[in-house]
Design a protein around this motif. Structure first.
Motif, PDB file in Angstrom:
ATOM      1  N   LEU A 174      -5.916  -3.413   6.002  1.00  0.00           N
ATOM      2  CA  LEU A 174      -5.607  -4.740   6.308  1.00  0.00           C
ATOM      3  C   LEU A 174      -4.265  -4.638   6.770  1.00  0.00           C
ATOM      4  O   LEU A 174      -3.641  -5.796   7.272  1.00  0.00           O
ATOM      5  CB  LEU A 174      -5.879  -5.112   5.218  1.00  0.00           C
ATOM      6  CG  LEU A 174      -7.049  -5.746   5.162  1.00  0.00           C
ATOM      7  CD1 LEU A 174      -7.048  -6.180   3.123  1.00  0.00           C
ATOM      8  CD2 LEU A 174      -8.403  -6.494   5.545  1.00  0.00           C
ATOM      9  N   GLY A 175      -3.306  -3.483   7.277  1.00  0.00           N
ATOM     10  CA  GLY A 175      -2.099  -3.600   7.579  1.00  0.00           C
ATOM     11  C   GLY A 175      -1.411  -3.570   6.869  1.00  0.00           C
ATOM     12  O   GLY A 175      -0.024  -4.172   6.757  1.00  0.00           O
ATOM     13  N   GLY A 176      -1.096  -3.670   5.127  1.00  0.00           N
ATOM     14  CA  GLY A 176      -0.473  -3.283   4.098  1.00  0.00           C
ATOM     15  C   GLY A 176      -0.055  -2.078   4.164  1.00  0.00           C
ATOM     16  O   GLY A 176      -0.631  -0.965   4.735  1.00  0.00           O
ATOM     17  N   THR A 177       0.742  -2.048   3.070  1.00  0.00           N
ATOM     18  CA  THR A 177       1.069  -0.945   2.619  1.00  0.00           C
ATOM     19  C   THR A 177       0.335   0.220   1.072  1.00  0.00           C
ATOM     20  O   THR A 177       0.091  -0.620   0.545  1.00  0.00           O
ATOM     21  CB  THR A 177       2.686  -0.852   1.901  1.00  0.00           C
ATOM     22  OG1 THR A 177       3.157  -1.794   3.164  1.00  0.00           O
ATOM     23  CG2 THR A 177       3.815   0.133   1.960  1.00  0.00           C
ATOM     24  N   ALA A 178       0.222   1.179   0.833  1.00  0.00           N
ATOM     25  CA  ALA A 178      -0.169   1.529   0.137  1.00  0.00           C
ATOM     26  C   ALA A 178       0.665   1.805  -1.207  1.00  0.00           C
ATOM     27  O   ALA A 178       1.793   2.264  -0.869  1.00  0.00           O
ATOM     28  CB  ALA A 178      -0.540   3.069   0.820  1.00  0.00           C
ATOM     29  N   LEU A 179      -0.267   1.540  -2.008  1.00  0.00           N
ATOM     30  CA  LEU A 179       0.610   1.888  -4.162  1.00  0.00           C
ATOM     31  C   LEU A 179       0.771   3.041  -3.889  1.00  0.00           C
ATOM     32  O   LEU A 179      -0.090   4.347  -4.097  1.00  0.00           O
ATOM     33  CB  LEU A 179      -0.085   0.860  -4.690  1.00  0.00           C
ATOM     34  CG  LEU A 179      -0.125  -0.502  -3.909  1.00  0.00           C
ATOM     35  CD1 LEU A 179      -1.605  -1.528  -4.496  1.00  0.00           C
ATOM     36  CD2 LEU A 179       1.178  -1.464  -3.893  1.00  0.00           C
ATOM     37  N   ASP A 180       0.987   3.464  -4.775  1.00  0.00           N
ATOM     38  CA  ASP A 180       2.171   4.904  -5.498  1.00  0.00           C
ATOM     39  C   ASP A 180       0.996   4.727  -6.500  1.00  0.00           C
ATOM     40  O   ASP A 180       0.880   4.621  -7.308  1.00  0.00           O
ATOM     41  CB  ASP A 180       3.129   5.093  -6.301  1.00  0.00           C
ATOM     42  CG  ASP A 180       3.169   5.730  -7.143  1.00  0.00           C
ATOM     43  OD1 ASP A 180       2.494   6.668  -6.801  1.00  0.00           O
ATOM     44  OD2 ASP A 180       4.844   6.174  -7.406  1.00  0.00           O
ATOM     45  N   VAL A 181      -0.675   5.460  -6.545  1.00  0.00           N
ATOM     46  CA  VAL A 181      -1.679   5.815  -7.588  1.00  0.00           C
ATOM     47  C   VAL A 181      -1.238   5.971  -8.741  1.00  0.00           C
ATOM     48  O   VAL A 181      -1.504   5.336  -9.909  1.00  0.00           O
ATOM     49  CB  VAL A 181      -2.835   6.442  -6.529  1.00  0.00           C
ATOM     50  CG1 VAL A 181      -3.657   6.328  -8.055  1.00  0.00           C
ATOM     51  CG2 VAL A 181      -3.515   5.757  -6.161  1.00  0.00           C
ATOM     52  N   GLU A 182      -0.289   7.218  -8.528  1.00  0.00           N
ATOM     53  CA  GLU A 182       0.133   8.280 -10.077  1.00  0.00           C
ATOM     54  C   GLU A 182       1.101   7.176 -10.288  1.00  0.00           C
ATOM     55  O   GLU A 182       0.903   6.665 -12.070  1.00  0.00           O
ATOM     56  CB  GLU A 182       0.385   8.964  -9.722  1.00  0.00           C
ATOM     57  CG  GLU A 182      -0.376  10.056  -9.457  1.00  0.00           C
ATOM     58  CD  GLU A 182      -1.748  10.255 -10.294  1.00  0.00           C
ATOM     59  OE1 GLU A 182      -1.549  10.235 -11.618  1.00  0.00           O
ATOM     60  OE2 GLU A 182      -3.314  10.031  -9.745  1.00  0.00           O
TER      61      GLU A 182
END
Ligand code: GDP
Ligand code: IMO
Ligand code: MG
Length: 429
Positions: A174-182
């Motif tokens: 969607l054009g957003g930024t990935a979050l830090d999963v860990e």
């Protein structure tokens, strides 16, 4: 009066928390039934001001069990910040219960909220950006994570990791930024450990309490006209604040409810976008002199987002509809003192549309945006209401306004707010 519902009758911030605090004296449990930390509930006790978002407003009393019901969406970081603040001020939250069925809010919900608002541009809802809509969307899509899942820590961590990865893919698409999963997994593993002792089967607990003679107060957040079904869609929140939502969101049944108190401000406010027929604005969309006076005297700035609230006259067409959809047994009219200095006070009694009078509240926001309010004008009372302890203490012109409301909406006004403090209230016997 075993089960009482308190519900907002306008667009929120009517002073629900103050009335709930007052009614908590006679109740053993106070249960939030919908919404999340989009709510901002203020209780003033002497010099102390408590701003609550998730913890039920009855928490200030030692005899009350505060319950976060199954209909609420819970942001754990906010909940613990609130609990820590309350405890540091001497308010114990040890009795807090959180429904195992309540859904949890995660950082991807906030990210989606911001993305969706950004995409709407000028047409944005004006949400609180707390992730409320996306969390309820996940609940409806049956991919939400519920509070009860924290009780199995290993499975919980795996589920959070899986959902975070799935949501990252969507956010990026969607054009957003990935979050830090860990980082999210680590944060929520710790929060899960901390919330676990509070998690309970609140539905059975509330029924057991009721059978044991408890008096239960069901605390609505937001309000009737922010309700996803009955509000000014799409400029609404994503839950059912109406009294019917109190059953779904607490697990108590309709026949358990004995009293429904609608909270109405003596004027109207709204935060965010959407039609507002009685709004006091100039052609430039900025508040006019009287609208600004309501903002200044009523301190009409949001507790959650700090946004200036839009202000306007009391709207009895809205209130009549709120009586209908909530089965109100009575109304608490708050902040009447804010009008103390006004020369005259207007109250909208009807809507005119294309030359005729509308019957009932319009079912579409497009129609609401076109109505013309019809006003009754009452003389002001030009004196302070502070210190009034009985209805008969109120000046005649203030009583006239209260009586106009009662006559027009068909239910009694049982409480009148005369100031922000806990006891600044006239209760009619
Ligand atoms: P809620 O979201 O419905 O609980 O309402 P809020 O707490 O967001 O906003 C109501 C504001 O009005 C708070 O700052 C209250 O302290 C204040 N308030 C509540 N009742 C009265 C009243 O009768 N008079 C005045 N002057 N202020 C009030
Ligand atoms: P209390 O309980 C006033 C409004 C937002 C926005 C719309 C949707 O303090 O009365 P959301 O974040 O819920 O998706 O935003 O609803 N809104 C409120 N306005 N009082 C509230 O709560 C509100 N909670 C949400 O401003 O217009
Ligand atoms: Mg509020």
């Amino acid at each position: 009066m075993p089960v009482t519902v308190v519900v907002g009758t306008q667009w929120g911030d009517e002073g629900k928390a103050k009335v709930i605090d007052l009614l908590s004296r006679d109740h053993s449990h106070v249960v939030r039934y919908q919404g999340g930390h989009n709510a901002g509930h203020t209780v003033v006790v002497g010099d102390e001001k408590y701003a609550l978002q998730l913890v039920p407003s009855g928490v200030l009393y030692g005899h009350v069990t505060p319950v976060i019901g199954n209909g609420v969406v819970v942001d754990l970081p906010t909940l613990f910040r609130e609990v820590e603040t309350l405890e540091s001020r001497g308010v114990s939250c040890a009795r807090l219960r959180v429904s195992s069925r309540a859904h949890l809010i995660f950082p991807w919900h906030q990210a989606h909220d911001a993305l969706a608002e950004g995409k709407r541009g000028a047409d944005k809802i004006g949400t609180t950006l707390k992730g409320i809509g996306p969390a309820y969307a996940d609940k409806a899509r049956r991919v939400g994570i519920r509070a009860g899942e924290v009780l199995d820590a290993a499975v919980f961590a795996d589920t959070v990791r899986r959902r975070a990865n799935e949501e990252n893919a969507t956010l990026v698409a969607l054009g957003g930024t990935a979050l830090d999963v860990e980082a999210i997994v680590a944060q929520f593993t710790d929060l899960a450990h901390r919330i676990a002792p509070y998690v309970a089967d609140t539905v059975n607990e509330l029924h057991d309490a009721l059978e044991g003679g408890a008096d239960i107060l069901l605390e609505g957040a937001q309000a009737t006209f922010l309700d996803i079904d009955h509000g000014t869609y799409p400029y609404v929140t994503s839950s059912n604040p109406v009294a019917g939502g109190a059953c779904a969101g607490s697990g108590l049944g309709p026949r358990d409810i004995t009293r429904v108190v609608g909270i109405a401000k003596a004027y109207t406010t709204r935060v965010g976008s959407g039609p507002f027929p009685t709004e006091l604005v100039g052609a430039d969309g900025e508040p006019d002199t009287l609208g600004q006076a309501l903002i200044d005297i009523g301190h009409e700035y949001g507790t959650v987002t700090g946004r200036r609230r839009r202000t306007g006259w009391l709207d009895l067409v809205m209130l009549r509809h709120a009586v209908r959809v909530n089965s109100l047994t009575e109304i608490a009219l708050t902040k009447l003192d804010v009008l103390d200095t006004f020369d005259e006070v207007k109250v909208c009694t009807d809507y005119r549309l294309e030359g005729g009078m509308l019957r009932g509240y319009p079912d579409r926001s497009e129609v609401l945006a076109q109505v013309e309010p019809v006003y009754a004008t009452l003389p002001g009372w030009k004196t302070s209401l502070r210190g009034a302890s009985a209805f008969s203490d109120l000046p005649p012109n203030a009583r006239q306004l209260v009586e106009l409301v009662e006559k027009n909406v068909g239910v009694p006004v049982t409480m009148v707010g005369t100031g922000p403090e806990r006891d600044d209230c006239v209760v009619r016997g």
